[in-house]
Design a protein around this motif. Structure first.
Motif, PDB file in Angstrom:
ATOM      1  N   SER A  51      45.571  18.437  26.379  1.00 21.93           N
ATOM      2  CA  SER A  51      45.977  19.715  25.795  1.00 21.93           C
ATOM      3  C   SER A  51      45.986  19.521  24.295  1.00 21.93           C
ATOM      4  O   SER A  51      46.813  18.783  23.763  1.00 21.93           O
ATOM      5  CB  SER A  51      47.383  20.121  26.250  1.00 21.93           C
ATOM      6  OG  SER A  51      47.865  21.170  25.425  1.00 21.93           O
ATOM      7  N   PRO A  52      45.037  20.153  23.592  1.00 18.67           N
ATOM      8  CA  PRO A  52      44.996  19.981  22.139  1.00 18.67           C
ATOM      9  C   PRO A  52      46.337  20.314  21.490  1.00 18.67           C
ATOM     10  O   PRO A  52      46.778  19.617  20.570  1.00 18.67           O
ATOM     11  CB  PRO A  52      43.905  20.970  21.694  1.00 18.67           C
ATOM     12  CG  PRO A  52      43.051  21.174  22.903  1.00 18.67           C
ATOM     13  CD  PRO A  52      43.969  21.016  24.097  1.00 18.67           C
ATOM     14  N   VAL A  53      47.011  21.342  21.981  1.00 22.24           N
ATOM     15  CA  VAL A  53      48.287  21.746  21.378  1.00 22.24           C
ATOM     16  C   VAL A  53      49.367  20.713  21.664  1.00 22.24           C
ATOM     17  O   VAL A  53      50.014  20.189  20.746  1.00 22.24           O
ATOM     18  CB  VAL A  53      48.727  23.125  21.924  1.00 22.24           C
ATOM     19  CG1 VAL A  53      50.108  23.493  21.383  1.00 22.24           C
ATOM     20  CG2 VAL A  53      47.706  24.194  21.554  1.00 22.24           C
ATOM     21  N   MET A  54      49.558  20.359  22.933  1.00 21.95           N
ATOM     22  CA  MET A  54      50.660  19.469  23.290  1.00 21.95           C
ATOM     23  C   MET A  54      50.406  18.014  22.883  1.00 21.95           C
ATOM     24  O   MET A  54      51.351  17.278  22.588  1.00 21.95           O
ATOM     25  CB  MET A  54      50.972  19.555  24.790  1.00 21.95           C
ATOM     26  CG  MET A  54      51.821  20.744  25.163  1.00 21.95           C
ATOM     27  SD  MET A  54      53.322  20.937  24.140  1.00 21.95           S
ATOM     28  CE  MET A  54      54.179  19.397  24.466  1.00 21.95           C
ATOM     29  N   GLN A  55      49.143  17.602  22.848  1.00 20.85           N
ATOM     30  CA  GLN A  55      48.865  16.237  22.383  1.00 20.85           C
ATOM     31  C   GLN A  55      49.282  16.088  20.924  1.00 20.85           C
ATOM     32  O   GLN A  55      49.855  15.076  20.537  1.00 20.85           O
ATOM     33  CB  GLN A  55      47.389  15.891  22.572  1.00 20.85           C
ATOM     34  CG  GLN A  55      47.075  15.530  24.021  1.00 20.85           C
ATOM     35  CD  GLN A  55      45.593  15.311  24.264  1.00 20.85           C
ATOM     36  OE1 GLN A  55      44.759  15.669  23.456  1.00 20.85           O
ATOM     37  NE2 GLN A  55      45.278  14.746  25.415  1.00 20.85           N
ATOM     38  N   ALA A  56      49.014  17.136  20.132  1.00 17.23           N
ATOM     39  CA  ALA A  56      49.383  17.086  18.717  1.00 17.23           C
ATOM     40  C   ALA A  56      50.902  17.046  18.561  1.00 17.23           C
ATOM     41  O   ALA A  56      51.430  16.359  17.681  1.00 17.23           O
ATOM     42  CB  ALA A  56      48.799  18.294  17.984  1.00 17.23           C
ATOM     43  N   VAL A  57      51.623  17.774  19.408  1.00 19.12           N
ATOM     44  CA  VAL A  57      53.087  17.772  19.342  1.00 19.12           C
ATOM     45  C   VAL A  57      53.635  16.411  19.774  1.00 19.12           C
ATOM     46  O   VAL A  57      54.476  15.814  19.096  1.00 19.12           O
ATOM     47  CB  VAL A  57      53.670  18.877  20.256  1.00 19.12           C
ATOM     48  CG1 VAL A  57      55.185  18.772  20.338  1.00 19.12           C
ATOM     49  CG2 VAL A  57      53.247  20.266  19.769  1.00 19.12           C
TER      50      VAL A  57
END
Ligand code: HEC
Length: 145
Positions: free
Chosen positions: A15-21
Motif C-alpha cells: 500500500s503506497p499510502v500505508m507503507q509511507a506511514v
C-alpha cells in the motif's frame, strides 16, 4: 493491527499510502498504536442504504459455512463473528461494506499479478465471485466489531 503495521513497514503488505506511514514507526510506536486502538469502541458504520436481507443471508452462509464449491468459511480463519484470531487473522466484522469490497478486490488483483500462497487471503479472494464479495461485505457490515 501490530501485525498489519509491521507488514506495511517491511513491505510484505503493499500500500503506497500505508507503507509511507509505517516506514517511520519504531517497534514501540507500533506497539503503542495497537494498544491504543485495541481499547477503542468505534460505533458501527452506517451505509446510506441498509443492505438487502437476501444479500445479508447469503453472506451469512458464506461466512459461517463456506460454499459447496470448496470455499472455506470466512469464520474458519477469522473466528466466529469475524472478530479476528491472533496476529495473523484480522477482525473483519463491522467494517463498511465498501471497505470490505475494496480490500477483497485488492487481494484479487494481487492474485492475478503473481504466485499465490495456498491458504492465504489472496488465495481465498481469487475464488470469490463478485456476487459472493457483495454478499459477504453486506453481512459483515451488520456485525458488531
Ligand atoms: C484460509 C484462511 C482465511 C479464510 C478462509 C478467509 N480469510 Fe480473510 N484473511 C486471511 C488472512 C491471513 C488475512 C490477512 C492478510 C493480509 O493482511 O495480507 C485476511 C484478511 C482479510 C481481509 C482484510 C482485513 C483488513 O482489515 O485489511 C478481509 C476483508 C477478509 N480477509 C475477508 C474475508 C472473507 C469475506 C472471507 C470469506 C469469504 C475470508 N476472509 C476468508 C485468511 C483467511
Amino acid at each position: 493491527m501490530a501485525h498489519a503495521l509491521s507488514m506495511f513497514k517491511d513491505g510484505t503488505r503493499a500500500s503506497p499510502v500505508m507503507q509511507a506511514v509505517a516506514h517511520n514507526l519504531s517497534d514501540s510506536d507500533i506497539h503503542d498504536l495497537a494498544q491504543y486502538f485495541a481499547t477503542q469502541k468505534p460505533p458501527l458504520a452506517h451505509a446510506a442504504e441498509p443492505p438487502q436481507a437476501a444479500q445479508v443471508e447469503a453472506g451469512r452462509q458464506l461466512a459461517q459455512m463456506g460454499s459447496g464449491t470448496g470455499l472455506a468459511a470466512c469464520f474458519s480463519c477469522h473466528a466466529a463473528g469475524g472478530t479476528g484470531n491472533g496476529a495473523r487473522f484480522p477482525s473483519i466484522a463491522g467494517q463498511p461494506a465498501s471497505f470490505t469490497v475494496a480490500r477483497l478486490h485488492e487481494f484479487q488483483a494481487r492474485a492475478k499479478s503473481g504466485a499465490v500462497k495456498p491458504g492465504s487471503m489472496t488465495a481465498v479472494a481469487a475464488q470469490l465471485t463478485d456476487t459472493q464479495i457483495e454478499a459477504a461485505a453486506a453481512y459483515l457490515s451488520t456485525l458488531p466489531r
